[in-house]
Every structure is written in C-alpha cells, then in structure tokens.
Design a protein around this motif. Sequence first.
Motif, short mmCIF file in Angstrom:
data_model
loop_
_atom_site.label_atom_id
_atom_site.label_comp_id
_atom_site.label_asym_id
_atom_site.label_seq_id
_atom_site.Cartn_x
_atom_site.Cartn_y
_atom_site.Cartn_z
N SER A 228 -62.41 -52.10 23.31
CA SER A 228 -62.54 -52.87 21.95
C SER A 228 -61.24 -53.45 21.47
CB SER A 228 -62.75 -51.68 20.93
OG SER A 228 -63.86 -51.04 21.15
N THR A 239 -64.33 -56.77 18.45
CA THR A 239 -65.57 -57.18 19.18
C THR A 239 -65.33 -55.79 20.41
OG1 THR A 239 -66.56 -58.43 20.54
CG2 THR A 239 -64.06 -58.80 20.54
N GLU A 278 -61.81 -64.17 20.09
CA GLU A 278 -62.91 -64.48 21.24
C GLU A 278 -62.53 -64.19 22.60
OE1 GLU A 278 -65.09 -68.32 20.15
OE2 GLU A 278 -63.01 -68.59 19.57
#
Length: 330
Positions: A228, A239, A278
Amino acid sequence: MKKIFLALLGAGLMSASLHAQTYVLDKTIALTGDAGYDYVSIDKVNHRLYASHGTMVNVIDLNTEQQVGVISDMKGVHGIAIVNKSNRGFISDGRANAVVAFDLTTLKTLAVIPVDAKGPDGIIYDPYSDQVFCFNGESNNSAVVDPNTLKQVGTVDLGGGPEFAVSDGKGKIYNNLEDKSSLNVIDTKTLKVIANYPLAPCGGPTGIALDDANNRLFTVCRENKGMSVVDATSGKVITTLPIGAGVDAVVYDPETKLIFCSCGDATTTIIKQQSADEYTVIQTLKTQVRAKTMALDNGTHKIYLSVAEYEPGTRKVLPNTFKVLVYKMQ
C-alpha cells in the motif's frame, strides 16, 4: 494518424524504459554459520552489509562482496542499526532482551545494553534525535537507546505489536503495527505516538519504506498480499498493488523510482513509481524460498537478500547453506 503514432511511440519508450530496469541474479555470497536469519542492513559510509544470523551477525565488504568478519556470542539476533556519527552499530538481541553495541571499524562488542522490554526485534537510528529505537515485539513498545552513553534513555508505548520502522530524519518515525493492521507516527523528541493510521485493505503489515521527496510511505502486508502507498501526512491509503506471499521487507530506490518487496514465496515484486500516486508492477523477480529480508545499495542499485536451504517440510536449516543473493539491474 499522428496521435496514434505518438501514442505508440510513447508506449514503446515506456516499454524500453521498463525493460532497462529488469533485475537479474548477479552472484551469491557464501556466509559462515548454521542457524536462522532475519534482517540485513547496509552501512553506506563504510560499504558493508550486515546480515543477522542466529547468535551472530555476518559482515560483508560490499566492494569485494566477501565476508570480512563476524560479530558473535549473542543469544538470538534480529536487526542492525548503523550510527556513523559515533562509529557504532547496534544489534537487537531478542532472546537476551538487550541491544548490543559494537565498533564499526573493529567489529568488537562495546556494550550489552539491557532494555526493560521483551523481544527486541526491529531497530533503527533516528538522526534527528540522535537516538536508537529498538522495537520490542513482545512488549508493544520501543526502547530508546543513547548511542553515545550506551544507556536506555526512554520508552515509547506503541499500543500494538511493532514490525519494521523508518525515520524521516526530521523528527518522525513511522512504524507498522502488525497485529493492528495500522501505522504509528512517533515524535522522536517527545517519545510519543502522535497519530495512528488504519491501513485497510492492508492486513498484517511488516516492512515499510519512505519516499521523502513525495511524502509517501510504502507498507507491505502479508494477509492481503499487497503493497500500500500511504500519504505520510494524512494517513490516506492511496493505492494498493499485488505482491507475493509471505512478504517481509520493502525498500525504495529514489534514483530509479523502483520499489522492491521481498517475499518468502521465492519472489521479489518490483514496482515502478510513475508519479507520487501512480505505480505499476514491472517484474516478479524469482529468488529463493524464504528469501524475504533485503537491503538496497543506493550507489550500485543492487539488492541483497539473505537465505538458507532447509530440510524439506521443516524449518531446520541445512548446514553450510547460509548466503546472500545479489541482484543487479540488467
């Protein structure tokens, strides 16, 4: 047509970039001793790797990648913290409920420091407070040791079972609580937990790494087999990416923007950071069963994983099989 060409060109460049960051086995380094093993740690100043191993620590010269010494006569070692400022290293001896201080030059033991806790495990140095923090798995706390006086000077109540920890060098330590599936923020001056972040969907967090430039934490978890990404300020889980089973360690290379998650299932998941929020899994590196603890050399970008062979179906280490696996960028 031009847009399609540019899109294909961009995809091709990204593919080439990712391929250029593929990791392969470089060599193995045979080490002495027959016992279990835990953390590995790098002294960046003196170019040495320390591998905990049963009742001792094996020391490797990273220039020659050969064993150059052993720190021995302990009861059950776990982690190693390096304090170049005082030219000392510190080893958590879990079975002795102590921290062992040694000289980085001679590797001679300087002191055995008793701590008022049980199960010393993870251990790190915080440069902001100039203190060593030893995380005690059986006492749900951290013992604070002064690297100059070689005395315990404080205790941090953690509220759960601690695993890995990382310092930001600015007065905060981030520490995973494995049994609570959460992350503590510790003020290294007041020796207090000032925040606790739930890590769902992460379960059973172990390793943790920090991207200081982007204020991001990377925490790896066994229960959901995931890594994570956490905002270090807000505690928000941004994310979660899939990784292998039986993960222990995670390291981050700020130059290559790669994150490595070493797992006991004979894989190390390599994740590319595209931006602060990202991420993409770019490689599942094949390693060896139970090669789950790891260190990164930021200078060479090599990763080092300690491992041994076991009798089939048991946890008994086979004699003369302890080693460090070395992987490099292709």
